[in-house]
Each structure stands twice: as C-alpha cells, then as structure tokens.
Scaffold this motif. Structure first.
Motif, mmCIF file in Angstrom:
data_model
loop_
_atom_site.group_PDB
_atom_site.id
_atom_site.type_symbol
_atom_site.label_atom_id
_atom_site.label_comp_id
_atom_site.label_asym_id
_atom_site.label_seq_id
_atom_site.Cartn_x
_atom_site.Cartn_y
_atom_site.Cartn_z
ATOM 1 N N THR A 60 0.843 -1.186 0.000
ATOM 2 C CA THR A 60 0.000 0.000 0.000
ATOM 3 C C THR A 60 0.883 1.243 0.000
ATOM 4 O O THR A 60 1.698 1.431 0.905
ATOM 5 N N GLN A 106 1.059 5.453 -0.025
ATOM 6 C CA GLN A 106 0.266 6.587 0.460
ATOM 7 C C GLN A 106 1.061 7.874 0.265
ATOM 8 O O GLN A 106 2.240 7.922 0.602
ATOM 9 N N LEU A 151 -3.211 6.150 -7.630
ATOM 10 C CA LEU A 151 -3.687 6.246 -6.262
ATOM 11 C C LEU A 151 -5.005 7.007 -6.252
ATOM 12 O O LEU A 151 -5.232 7.870 -7.087
ATOM 13 N N ALA A 201 -4.089 6.998 -1.770
ATOM 14 C CA ALA A 201 -3.516 5.688 -1.473
ATOM 15 C C ALA A 201 -4.042 4.633 -2.434
ATOM 16 O O ALA A 201 -5.096 4.812 -3.051
ATOM 17 N N THR A 245 -3.376 0.013 -3.130
ATOM 18 C CA THR A 245 -2.648 -1.219 -2.848
ATOM 19 C C THR A 245 -2.453 -1.984 -4.150
ATOM 20 O O THR A 245 -3.398 -2.155 -4.929
ATOM 21 N N PRO A 287 2.345 7.365 5.116
ATOM 22 C CA PRO A 287 2.139 8.486 4.185
ATOM 23 C C PRO A 287 3.364 9.399 4.135
ATOM 24 O O PRO A 287 3.998 9.655 5.154
#
Length: 142
Positions: free
Chosen positions: A26, A28, A63, A75, A77, A125
């Motif tokens: 993931t 971010q 994203l 974000a 994944t 993030p």
C-alpha cells in the motif's frame, strides 16, 4: 511411469521453480500542500506511483483519494512480485499526471525504496516531493 507422465511432471516442476510470488503493498502520499500551491487539481489531475516494479512508466498504478480527498491523502494497494528467493527492493517516485500538460515527477534526486517480502506492506504516508506545510507564528515588532 510413462514417458508422457514424466514429461508433464517435468513441465510442472519447471514452472513451479520459476514461479513469482506477489505481496500487497500500500502506497500513500499526501497531496494537500500540492493542492494548496496549485500544483495538483483533484478535480482533473491524477497521481500515480512509478518505479522499478513497472519499468518507471505507465499510469496503471494510480492512487485514489482517501476520505473524499478532504485531507489530501491518496492511497492504493498493488501486488508486487517477490520472486522465490526472498525479499525484493523496489525504487519508486510519485508522479502527477495533470489533465493538461506534461507529467510532474517528484524532483529530489534519491528514489524512495520499499522492501517487499512475504508479508503485506503499508508504507507510511509521505508528502509529494517531500514538501509539506510549515507552521508559522505571528511576530510583533515594536
């Protein structure tokens, strides 16, 4: 064992030994400062991650805004290959794809790096281009 069964077994073993495994990663990125500066328009621009995992190109790894984009967090994944020999390090950067004009890459020299192994990875993030708002204070001179 017949020759046909031996041949099929050989193919299956060959395929299994070269099999790559994938792990969820993931990514971010905080875009609020870029929005405030007018460098990113959430209404038409997109942000993607490009790196060694996608040959530094394309826009498949896009994203999406989290919480309706109110806080500027984007974000997503993706499954990244780990191979059969353990962990793999991928280098990457975030890229703004504007509705019009040229793509805008993060401008710092070093690439970001993520190590991908057997377990899912959630990268904390980060600020796009490592640029974040700075708190200021009022100063009064007399």
């Amino acid at each position: 064992m017949t020759l046909k069964k031996l041949f099929i077994l050989t193919i299956v073993v060959s395929l299994m030994s070269g099999m790559a495994y994938a792990t969820d990663v993931t990514f971010q990125v905080m875009m609020s400062f870029q929005i405030d500066e007018g460098n990113f328009n959430p209404e038409g621009d997109r942000v993607v991650v490009r790196g060694s995992m996608n040959e530094w190109g394309g826009d498949a790894n896009e994203l999406e805004a989290v919480e309706d984009g109110e806080n500027g967090l984007y974000a997503a994944t993706f499954d990244l290959a780990t191979g059969d020999t353990g962990s793999v390090n991928y280098e990457y950067k975030f890229v703004i794809i504007p509705a019009e004009g040229d793509d805008r890459w993060e401008s710092f020299d070093e690439n970001r790096v993520v190590e991908v192994g057997d377990e899912a990875v959630v990268i904390d993030p980060v600020w796009f281009d490592n640029r974040e708002p700075v708190e200021s204070s009022d100063v009064t001179f007399q």
